[in-house]
Write an enzyme that holds these catalytic residues in place. Structure first.
Site, PDB file in Angstrom:
ATOM      1  N   TYR A 158      26.399  31.959 157.455  1.00  0.00           N
ATOM      2  CA  TYR A 158      25.148  31.445 158.030  1.00  0.00           C
ATOM      3  C   TYR A 158      23.987  31.665 157.044  1.00  0.00           C
ATOM      4  O   TYR A 158      23.004  30.933 157.039  1.00  0.00           O
ATOM      5  CB  TYR A 158      24.877  32.145 159.361  1.00  0.00           C
ATOM      6  CG  TYR A 158      24.026  31.347 160.314  1.00  0.00           C
ATOM      7  CD1 TYR A 158      24.577  30.326 161.096  1.00  0.00           C
ATOM      8  CD2 TYR A 158      22.667  31.605 160.453  1.00  0.00           C
ATOM      9  CE1 TYR A 158      23.795  29.613 161.981  1.00  0.00           C
ATOM     10  CE2 TYR A 158      21.874  30.890 161.334  1.00  0.00           C
ATOM     11  CZ  TYR A 158      22.440  29.897 162.093  1.00  0.00           C
ATOM     12  OH  TYR A 158      21.666  29.180 162.971  1.00  0.00           O
ATOM     13  N   LYS A 165      15.965  31.837 160.715  1.00  0.00           N
ATOM     14  CA  LYS A 165      15.863  32.147 162.151  1.00  0.00           C
ATOM     15  C   LYS A 165      15.023  33.407 162.374  1.00  0.00           C
ATOM     16  O   LYS A 165      14.315  33.510 163.383  1.00  0.00           O
ATOM     17  CB  LYS A 165      17.256  32.300 162.775  1.00  0.00           C
ATOM     18  CG  LYS A 165      18.069  31.012 162.822  1.00  0.00           C
ATOM     19  CD  LYS A 165      17.335  29.876 163.497  1.00  0.00           C
ATOM     20  CE  LYS A 165      18.213  28.657 163.717  1.00  0.00           C
ATOM     21  NZ  LYS A 165      17.415  27.450 164.057  1.00  0.00           N
TER      22      LYS A 165
HETATM   23  P1  NAD Z   1      21.744  18.781 165.155  1.00  0.00           P
HETATM   24  O1  NAD Z   1      22.225  18.458 163.769  1.00  0.00           O
HETATM   25  O2  NAD Z   1      22.136  17.866 166.235  1.00  0.00           O
HETATM   26  O3  NAD Z   1      20.159  18.938 165.170  1.00  0.00           O
HETATM   27  C1  NAD Z   1      19.404  19.299 164.030  1.00  0.00           C
HETATM   28  C2  NAD Z   1      18.256  18.334 163.980  1.00  0.00           C
HETATM   29  O4  NAD Z   1      17.358  18.676 162.914  1.00  0.00           O
HETATM   30  C3  NAD Z   1      18.708  16.887 163.733  1.00  0.00           C
HETATM   31  O5  NAD Z   1      18.239  16.068 164.758  1.00  0.00           O
HETATM   32  C4  NAD Z   1      18.044  16.528 162.427  1.00  0.00           C
HETATM   33  O6  NAD Z   1      17.669  15.161 162.355  1.00  0.00           O
HETATM   34  C5  NAD Z   1      16.833  17.454 162.460  1.00  0.00           C
HETATM   35  N1  NAD Z   1      16.202  17.610 161.153  1.00  0.00           N
HETATM   36  C6  NAD Z   1      16.741  18.125 160.013  1.00  0.00           C
HETATM   37  N2  NAD Z   1      15.863  18.015 158.997  1.00  0.00           N
HETATM   38  C7  NAD Z   1      14.749  17.426 159.514  1.00  0.00           C
HETATM   39  C8  NAD Z   1      13.506  17.018 158.961  1.00  0.00           C
HETATM   40  N3  NAD Z   1      13.211  17.180 157.654  1.00  0.00           N
HETATM   41  N4  NAD Z   1      12.588  16.448 159.786  1.00  0.00           N
HETATM   42  C9  NAD Z   1      12.856  16.245 161.090  1.00  0.00           C
HETATM   43  N5  NAD Z   1      14.008  16.607 161.677  1.00  0.00           N
HETATM   44  C10 NAD Z   1      14.947  17.178 160.888  1.00  0.00           C
HETATM   45  O7  NAD Z   1      22.286  20.267 165.426  1.00  0.00           O
HETATM   46  P2  NAD Z   1      21.957  21.301 166.603  1.00  0.00           P
HETATM   47  O8  NAD Z   1      23.050  22.295 166.539  1.00  0.00           O
HETATM   48  O9  NAD Z   1      21.664  20.594 167.858  1.00  0.00           O
HETATM   49  O10 NAD Z   1      20.650  22.038 166.063  1.00  0.00           O
HETATM   50  C11 NAD Z   1      19.458  22.125 166.806  1.00  0.00           C
HETATM   51  C12 NAD Z   1      18.854  23.502 166.706  1.00  0.00           C
HETATM   52  O11 NAD Z   1      19.694  24.422 167.391  1.00  0.00           O
HETATM   53  C13 NAD Z   1      18.722  24.035 165.287  1.00  0.00           C
HETATM   54  O12 NAD Z   1      17.528  24.792 165.192  1.00  0.00           O
HETATM   55  C14 NAD Z   1      19.932  24.952 165.167  1.00  0.00           C
HETATM   56  O13 NAD Z   1      19.776  25.944 164.174  1.00  0.00           O
HETATM   57  C15 NAD Z   1      19.906  25.548 166.558  1.00  0.00           C
HETATM   58  N6  NAD Z   1      21.131  26.246 166.972  1.00  0.00           N
HETATM   59  C16 NAD Z   1      22.330  25.626 166.899  1.00  0.00           C
HETATM   60  C17 NAD Z   1      23.475  26.316 167.290  1.00  0.00           C
HETATM   61  C18 NAD Z   1      24.830  25.666 167.184  1.00  0.00           C
HETATM   62  O14 NAD Z   1      25.830  26.384 167.199  1.00  0.00           O
HETATM   63  N7  NAD Z   1      24.922  24.348 167.104  1.00  0.00           N
HETATM   64  C19 NAD Z   1      23.377  27.632 167.786  1.00  0.00           C
HETATM   65  C20 NAD Z   1      22.116  28.236 167.851  1.00  0.00           C
HETATM   66  C21 NAD Z   1      20.989  27.531 167.455  1.00  0.00           C
END
Ligand code: NAD
Length: 258
Positions: A158, A165
């Site tokens: 990670y 984060k």
């Molecule tokens: P995801 O890929 O669906 O979402 C990430 C989003 O970030 C995408 O929509 C992407 O277009 C956007 N993004 C990236 N660069 C960008 C930019 N320059 N401008 C605007 N938007 C931008 O994946 P996700 O897992 O739904 O991630 C969403 C959030 O949840 C993130 O903060 C991720 O770290 C967090 N998260 C995810 C998990 C997991 O296991 N999937 C767990 C905990 C937290």
């Protein structure tokens, strides 16, 4: 009996890329609760997908916003400001790091990769709140961001996203302090592993997910709907006294030592 009714409320959701996005699960539950949705998507590459997802939602506004430029964020709010009365909810569900920085030794993280990950995944919350909060009315509003336990613990693979984060969670607290008297609450959800576009590129994601199910008190992984339900609580009046909080939706994984 408490029923969450967001009729008359407007929410902007940043971070819908496809049907697996956590932001999409949150957008759906806010929509079901009656809120009007504004979806801020990153760029052309995701526009068609996002358009299809919301095609049946009358009154939904789609706006493009790459958060690497403050001016993009500011212009999103100035464009929607003309179409809505007040903004009530902001959802930040955005993260990005180069694939090379999501595996191997953290020690190898380069300056540019570090800057990029922190800029998109952490700093972006600042302009999103700075330009969005003034649209919130006298009743204030609710902001939520998405985080992960790698902010405080080492999850090999990670890497720099853990640093991002940690920064994001600190921002949540500082923004909550800045905006508390305006009744704008700022919280984060720390979610367990979920299969999405972003998690797929983390080199040890499969291990993370397996170990999570094995060791969490509830003995399973979470569902994206469980994150959405907590988002609904944080975005609604049910959490009216809660701000600056990091709420774990992880079937209890974070409490375990062994
Ligand atoms: P995801 O890929 O669906 O979402 C990430 C989003 O970030 C995408 O929509 C992407 O277009 C956007 N993004 C990236 N660069 C960008 C930019 N320059 N401008 C605007 N938007 C931008 O994946 P996700 O897992 O739904 O991630 C969403 C959030 O949840 C993130 O903060 C991720 O770290 C967090 N998260 C995810 C998990 C997991 O296991 N999937 C767990 C905990 C937290």
């Amino acid at each position: 009996m408490y029923v969450v009714d967001l009729t008359g409320k407007t929410a902007i959701v940043f971070g819908v890329a496809n049907h697996r996005s956590i932001a999409w699960a949150i957008a759906q539950i806010l929509h079901q609760a009656g809120a009007r949705l504004i979806i801020a998507y990153q760029n052309d590459r995701v526009r068609d997908t996002v358009e299809k997802l919301v095609e049946k939602w009358e009154g939904t506004i789609l706006v493009e916003c790459d958060v690497t430029e403050d001016s993009n964020v500011a212009s999103v709010y100035s464009s929607i400001g003309q179409e809505i009365d007040t903004l009530d909810i902001i959802v930040h569900s955005i993260a990005y790091a180069n694939k090379d920085d999501l595996g191997g030794a953290f020690l190898e993280t380069g300056r540019e990769g570090f800057r990029l990950a922190l800029d998109i995944s952490a700093y972006s919350l600042v302009p999103i709140v700075k330009y969005g909060a003034p649209l919130m009315g006298d009743d204030g509003g609710s902001v939520i961001a998405m985080t992960f336990q790698a902010s405080t613990h080492v999850f090999p693979g990670y890497n720099v996203m853990g640093t991002a984060k940690a920064a994001l969670e600190n921002e949540v607290k500082q923004l909550a302090s800045d905006l508390g008297l305006s009744n704008v609450r700022v919280n984060a959800i720390s979610a367990g592993p979920l299969d999405t576009l972003s998690s797929r590129v983390i080199s040890r994601y499969r291990d993370m997910k397996r170990v999570h199910a094995e060791r969490s008190p509830m003995g399973r992984n979470i569902t994206v709907n469980e994150v959405a339900k907590t988002a609904l609580y944080l975005c609604s009046d049910l959490s009216s006294g809660v701000t600056g909080e990091i709420v774990h939706v992880d079937t209890g994984y974070n409490i375990m030592g062994l």
